[in-house]
Structure formats: C-alpha cells, structure tokens
Design a protein around this motif. Sequence first.
Motif, PDB file in Angstrom:
ATOM      1  N   LEU A 251      -3.360 -77.280 -39.263  1.00 52.09           N
ATOM      2  CA  LEU A 251      -4.714 -77.823 -39.335  1.00 52.09           C
ATOM      3  C   LEU A 251      -4.707 -78.928 -40.384  1.00 52.09           C
ATOM      4  CD1 LEU A 251      -6.821 -74.522 -39.193  1.00 52.09           C
ATOM      5  CD2 LEU A 251      -6.255 -76.071 -37.321  1.00 52.09           C
ATOM      6  N   GLY A 252      -4.814 -80.156 -39.926  1.00 47.95           N
ATOM      7  CA  GLY A 252      -4.649 -81.303 -40.801  1.00 47.95           C
ATOM      8  C   GLY A 252      -5.706 -81.444 -41.872  1.00 47.95           C
ATOM      9  N   ASP A 253      -6.849 -80.768 -41.741  1.00 47.24           N
ATOM     10  CA  ASP A 253      -7.910 -80.909 -42.737  1.00 47.24           C
ATOM     11  C   ASP A 253      -7.748 -79.951 -43.913  1.00 47.24           C
ATOM     12  OD1 ASP A 253      -8.378 -78.580 -41.394  1.00 47.24           O
ATOM     13  OD2 ASP A 253     -10.449 -79.023 -40.823  1.00 47.24           O
ATOM     14  N   GLY A 254      -6.595 -79.260 -43.988  1.00 46.42           N
ATOM     15  CA  GLY A 254      -6.351 -78.353 -45.107  1.00 46.42           C
ATOM     16  C   GLY A 254      -7.233 -77.129 -45.104  1.00 46.42           C
ATOM     17  N   THR A 255      -7.618 -76.662 -43.930  1.00 48.97           N
ATOM     18  CA  THR A 255      -8.543 -75.536 -43.799  1.00 48.97           C
ATOM     19  C   THR A 255      -7.924 -74.229 -44.287  1.00 48.97           C
ATOM     20  OG1 THR A 255      -9.628 -76.574 -41.915  1.00 48.97           O
ATOM     21  CG2 THR A 255      -9.897 -74.207 -42.140  1.00 48.97           C
ATOM     22  N   ASP A 256      -8.750 -73.400 -44.929  1.00 52.73           N
ATOM     23  CA  ASP A 256      -8.410 -72.001 -45.182  1.00 52.73           C
ATOM     24  C   ASP A 256      -9.148 -71.174 -44.132  1.00 52.73           C
ATOM     25  OD1 ASP A 256      -6.965 -72.780 -47.339  1.00 52.73           O
ATOM     26  OD2 ASP A 256      -8.378 -72.092 -48.852  1.00 52.73           O
ATOM     27  N   ALA A 257      -8.410 -70.509 -43.256  1.00 51.39           N
ATOM     28  CA  ALA A 257      -9.055 -69.772 -42.166  1.00 51.39           C
ATOM     29  C   ALA A 257      -8.153 -68.650 -41.699  1.00 51.39           C
ATOM     30  CB  ALA A 257      -9.381 -70.698 -40.993  1.00 51.39           C
ATOM     31  N   ASP A 258      -8.758 -67.643 -41.087  1.00 59.50           N
ATOM     32  CA  ASP A 258      -8.048 -66.605 -40.349  1.00 59.50           C
ATOM     33  C   ASP A 258      -8.396 -66.766 -38.879  1.00 59.50           C
ATOM     34  OD1 ASP A 258      -6.926 -65.608 -42.621  1.00 59.50           O
ATOM     35  OD2 ASP A 258      -8.220 -63.847 -42.772  1.00 59.50           O
ATOM     36  N   ILE A 259      -7.377 -66.678 -38.009  1.00 65.94           N
ATOM     37  CA  ILE A 259      -7.582 -66.804 -36.570  1.00 65.94           C
ATOM     38  C   ILE A 259      -7.206 -65.475 -35.938  1.00 65.94           C
ATOM     39  CG2 ILE A 259      -6.944 -68.047 -34.490  1.00 65.94           C
ATOM     40  CD1 ILE A 259      -6.340 -69.671 -37.807  1.00 65.94           C
ATOM     41  N   ILE A 260      -8.117 -64.894 -35.153  1.00 66.35           N
ATOM     42  CA  ILE A 260      -7.957 -63.528 -34.655  1.00 66.35           C
ATOM     43  C   ILE A 260      -8.161 -63.505 -33.146  1.00 66.35           C
ATOM     44  CG2 ILE A 260      -8.784 -61.144 -34.845  1.00 66.35           C
ATOM     45  CD1 ILE A 260      -9.979 -61.981 -37.587  1.00 66.35           C
ATOM     46  N   ALA A 261      -7.250 -62.827 -32.427  1.00 67.54           N
ATOM     47  CA  ALA A 261      -7.366 -62.715 -30.969  1.00 67.54           C
ATOM     48  C   ALA A 261      -6.848 -61.358 -30.519  1.00 67.54           C
ATOM     49  CB  ALA A 261      -6.599 -63.831 -30.275  1.00 67.54           C
ATOM     50  N   PHE A 262      -7.382 -60.894 -29.379  1.00 68.24           N
ATOM     51  CA  PHE A 262      -7.009 -59.611 -28.784  1.00 68.24           C
ATOM     52  C   PHE A 262      -6.412 -59.834 -27.403  1.00 68.24           C
ATOM     53  CE2 PHE A 262      -9.791 -57.791 -31.938  1.00 68.24           C
ATOM     54  CZ  PHE A 262      -9.344 -56.490 -32.110  1.00 68.24           C
TER      55      PHE A 262
END
Length: 685
Positions: A251-262
């Motif tokens: 993520l080029g914008d330097g985001t801090d995130a969690d990505i969750i999928a089932f």
Amino acid sequence: MADPTTYRPAPGTIPTEPGVYKFRDDARRVIYVGKAKNLRARLSNYFQDVTQLHPRTRQMVFAASSVEWTVVGSEVEALQLEYTWIKRFDPRFNVKYRDDKSYPMLAVSTGERFPRAFFYRGPRRKGVRYYGPYSHAWAVRETLDLLIRVFPMRTCSKGVFNRHENLGRPCLLGYIDKCAAPCVGRVSEEEHREIVDGFCSFMSGHTDKVTRELTAEMMTASEELDFERAARLRDDLGAINKVMEKQAVVLGDGTDADIIAFATDELEAAVQIFHVRGGRIRGQRGWVVEKTGDWDLLDDSDDEGPDPALPHLMQHFLVQFYGDAVERAESEAAEDAEQIERQVKRRGVDQYREAPPTVVPREILVQVEPHELEQTRKVLEGLRGAGVDLRVPQRGDKRSLMETVERNAREQLKQHKIKRVGDLTARSAALQDIQEALDMEQAPLRIECTDISHIQGTDVVASLVVFEDGLPRKSDYRRYRIKEAAGDGHSNDVASIAEVTRRRFLRHHRDKLAVPEELDDATFSDEKVEEMSTDNRRFAYPPQLFIVDGGAPQVAAAQEVFDELGIVDVTLVGLAKRLEEIWLPGDPDPVILPRNSPALFLLQQVRDEAHRFAITYHRQQRSKRMRVSELDDIRGLGQARRTELVKHFGSVARLKEATVEDIAGVKGFGPKLAQSVFEALHPPE
C-alpha cells in the motif's frame, strides 16, 4: 443427555430485551455462550423441531440441561459480555480462533538481566516479547542474523552465557562484533539494555530513526576520514535496508491496516488476516474453525450466493481476536512497566522507552461487513481508545490485497480438508468408513460424482469427477452440456441429474467387457453419447460408488435411470449440502456421519471438486455465449462461422472495426455474406 423439551423455558418468560445467554450441562458447566438483540426470538429457535437444527446445534441442545440469560442495556454491552464470558468459561461449543499451526516468531527475553533474542515456536510466555509471526523459520533466523550486526545483543542460551562468563572470554559472535559480549563485561547491563531497547524499537516498526542515525554516523566518519568505521556503518545500513526490503510495499500510502477474509464450506471456516504496517505486510496468521454458533440457525439454502454466516463469523472474529490482542498487549506493557520501575530504582534515574504501536489499527478492511456493524465498530473503538475505520474495500490496491487474502483463505481451507485424507493410511480409513456406513460389499476404490451448474435454467451444464483410492483422477473427468433441461427458463436439477446419469451409464455393461478402443459409441447405440473429456478416452472401469449432488429427489431420479438400464452393481447415494446428509435410494431417513469423520471429509472433497469443475465449465459456456451473442441473429451465419469470425478477429469489438473486404478474407466467407455481416453490425441510424 437431556431432551431439550425438559428444560425449555415457559412461554412468555423469556424477555425481549438484548442480552447474553448460557447453556449448561448436567454438571453445571457452561457449554455455549451466545448473544441476541431479542432474547426471546433467539432462544425460541433452539427449541424448535430438532430435526431442523444444524447437527452441531442439535448436539449442543441435547448436551445441555439448562439455559439461563442476562439482560443488558444495549447490543454493544451484549457483545462485550459475550466475549468476557467466552474467555471466562471457555465453552466447548463456541468457536475458538486458535492457530492451525504454531507460527515461528522472533522472541526477546526482556525479563532476564541480559535479555537475548532467539527463534521461538509455541505458546507465549511471561517476560518475553514476541515479533511476528513469520511464514518460515528461515525468515526469522535470517532477520536475526542481519539485525545483530546493528544491534549486537545477546543471542546465546543461558548455558553458553554462563560457560563463557566463567571462561572469561567471549564466543565467536563476540569476536566478530555480532554480540556486545556482556558475558565478559565488554558492555555494562545498562549499555546492553540500550541495545535491546533499540532492537525492540526497530522490530516494533520504528525504523526511520535507526536509518537516520546510521546514515548520519556514516557521513560523520567519512568526513573525519575514518573510512574503516564508515565502511562498517555502510554495511550495517545495508543490513537494515535488506531487512526492510524483505517486506514489499503493498500500500503506497503507508497505511497501517489489517485485512481479514474468510473461506467457508458447510461445516468449517478458514480465516486469514494480513497485518500491514507502514504499507508493508508485517505478519500473516490463519485459523480453521468449525462453523458453530448462532449462525447455525440461518437459512443457507442459496448455494450460489455468499454464505449468510459470513457477517456473524466476521463479527465474532473481530471481537475475539482484538479483545485477546489488547489483553495480551496490556499484560506485556505491565511487565515492561515493572522492569522500568526496577531499573529506575537501581539507577536512580528515569528511562524513556517508546510505547509499542497499538494492536488495533486505525483501519480494518474486511471481506464483508460484520453483523451489527455499528455495535462492532463501537467495541473496537473502545479497545483502541480512538476511532476505527471498519469497511469493505471497493477498488484500488486495497481491493487487490483483499482478493489476495481471500485466495489465501480458500487455499488454507482446501489444504485443511485434504490433509485429512492426504496419506495412504488416512485414505484407506476413510474408504473403509464409507464402506461400513453405506453397507457396501467392498471399499469404493473408484468414486464418481456429478453436479449441475446453471443460472436460472440457462447454460445448464454438468460435471463428472472421478476419485481413485481417495485421490482425483483428472484424466477421467467429464463435462456435459444438458439438453433436456436447457432453455426452459427455469432450473430442473432433477431432470438434469437423470440425463447425466443416463449418458454416463448408457454403455455401462459394455464398458465392463473390455471393448476394443477403435469401436466408437455409435456401434452400440443409435444415439451417440455426447461428452467432452480431457483425454478422449472411454472410462477405464465402472465406479463402486456414484454420488449425485442433492437429496432424496435427485437420488430417486438417478435410481430410475439405474433401474431402466439394469444397473445393480453400483452403489448410488446423494450428498445434500446444507446438513451433509447422505441419502440412499428408497430410505426415508438419511445417513449422518460424524463431523470429524475421515469418510465425511473425503466425500466433501469429492463433492466440492465436482462443484468446482461444473462452475468452471458453466462460466466458460456463459462467456462464450455472451461473446458471440451479437452475431446470433445474422442470417446465414451458423455456429461454426460465428466461432470462426470471433477467432479470426479476436473479439466482436474488433470485428466491428473491420471492412467488408477484411470479413470476406475469413475462411468460408464470400462477398455477399461479408456484406450481410457488415450491415448487421452497422445498422443505419
């Protein structure tokens, strides 16, 4: 085991307010905790006709002997209380997100006098800080090897440390400057602790400060003509950059995130979470759990649509995962505070230590919105102490990363299912269980399964997959275009099953007689069996077990074909998706296999492979039909010529750009037909 009717609350006694309820067994142990916005509406579902309940829910209500509830003021309070009780009572029928394997981590024993960094795999322990998890053990060791060039902290075991402390000389790492050698007093306890603090700060994501300091020191050494020190700092800076480059920017914008999928099936769910910090993937974790809970009571009859349990699963995971993470972080922070307090008392001065990053990120990207979105967001914001952006990404890099996480979840679930039948012993046990459950004379060494795929009765196709010795035999797969049920504008799975069964077993008796390969199907029948195969060979031999996807009606239709063709040496069953029931011809009640049965896992794998193969073929047929649909009404243009046109120009769009002369140059087209095609594609305005 109690009958649910013996402890069902009296009518009208259950409140209609939001609350949390507990089912207890006869030993007063809590076996299930749930929440509801309307307690009466939720609990009444558990005491309906037990034959309509999900097998896991049915097992729970029979194992229980009483139910009790607590009324709360809001749905948010219910969500928080449910989490608290699950942590307290650890009910056996609640989902617990435990890793499907023990991931390798980088650990720092901050509780020791001279902390050490080491590779670790297993449960978390008090007095140890953990970083990761990593996907491979070698990634932990390589990261540690690179970082101790810059942060030469202790990495040896307690025995090695004590031995060299007694010898009065350091180990090899001390001689090559990959350890500050506190064992021989080369650095003091305070100096070594500063090195450890720098290491922990870097691993927590504070990398810019270290990079700036190393760069400044390198330039200063160069200006002072201390080139040997400058070269060593240059190599240290290279090691730091190598560690950082191992985690690609996603993520080029330097985001801090969690990505969750089932990814889910009828019985289980796999969840994957990617931790992105500073735009880089810093960690990945995964779990596989049984689908049990309030979502068992949902209607999941729509096989082609999204799983209706996903929002409930997502909510449950978010609250449990981040609740546990915050609790663990608070415990580690308390340990750090105790250590700082001891150091302050010992040194008489205060020490600054950077606060660890929050475990609940500002942005949480999910595959689907959780059930009770606003209430879930409030719980997460309470855990974080600030706002949380909880949403489903719709486009761009974040959507692409979500698709990657979804693929990982699907692959995780697939691997989990096949590992149960991945070795010869397990496959043999599964086949033996199938033989006993279906009362077969021998184990089904060859299993065939068929499935139907369509959208509202259009582009109806079927698949036939083959498993031998519990493994797929793809060379024998077949794909069918359904003729009798096609084009009628509505689905007719029963008729489609009958057609596929007839076409598959039309030459069943002749296949058993070792017919020469050069004789084709027309030798034996006026109607040639139209089928598409991956290798153009006839079946090697008949199956012992034939599975149709569906329940009693589909099985009855296939049995009529068996009776018509005189087939008595093949066992026929139907596997219904919703409750994983096995239906036998003429039996009013299905066969129910245990949820953890190897036989059920194998049958699921066969059925899911048939479903996948049918869906793939259906999409190909639908795409092909839509691709040439604009040419359907052109007079004199049949299927072969339409296909030739699209093949020659690549698409209908490019065909529209062609001139009459270009179209006439296609094989089989003359000037008159070319002119007709051109005029049909360019109608007068």
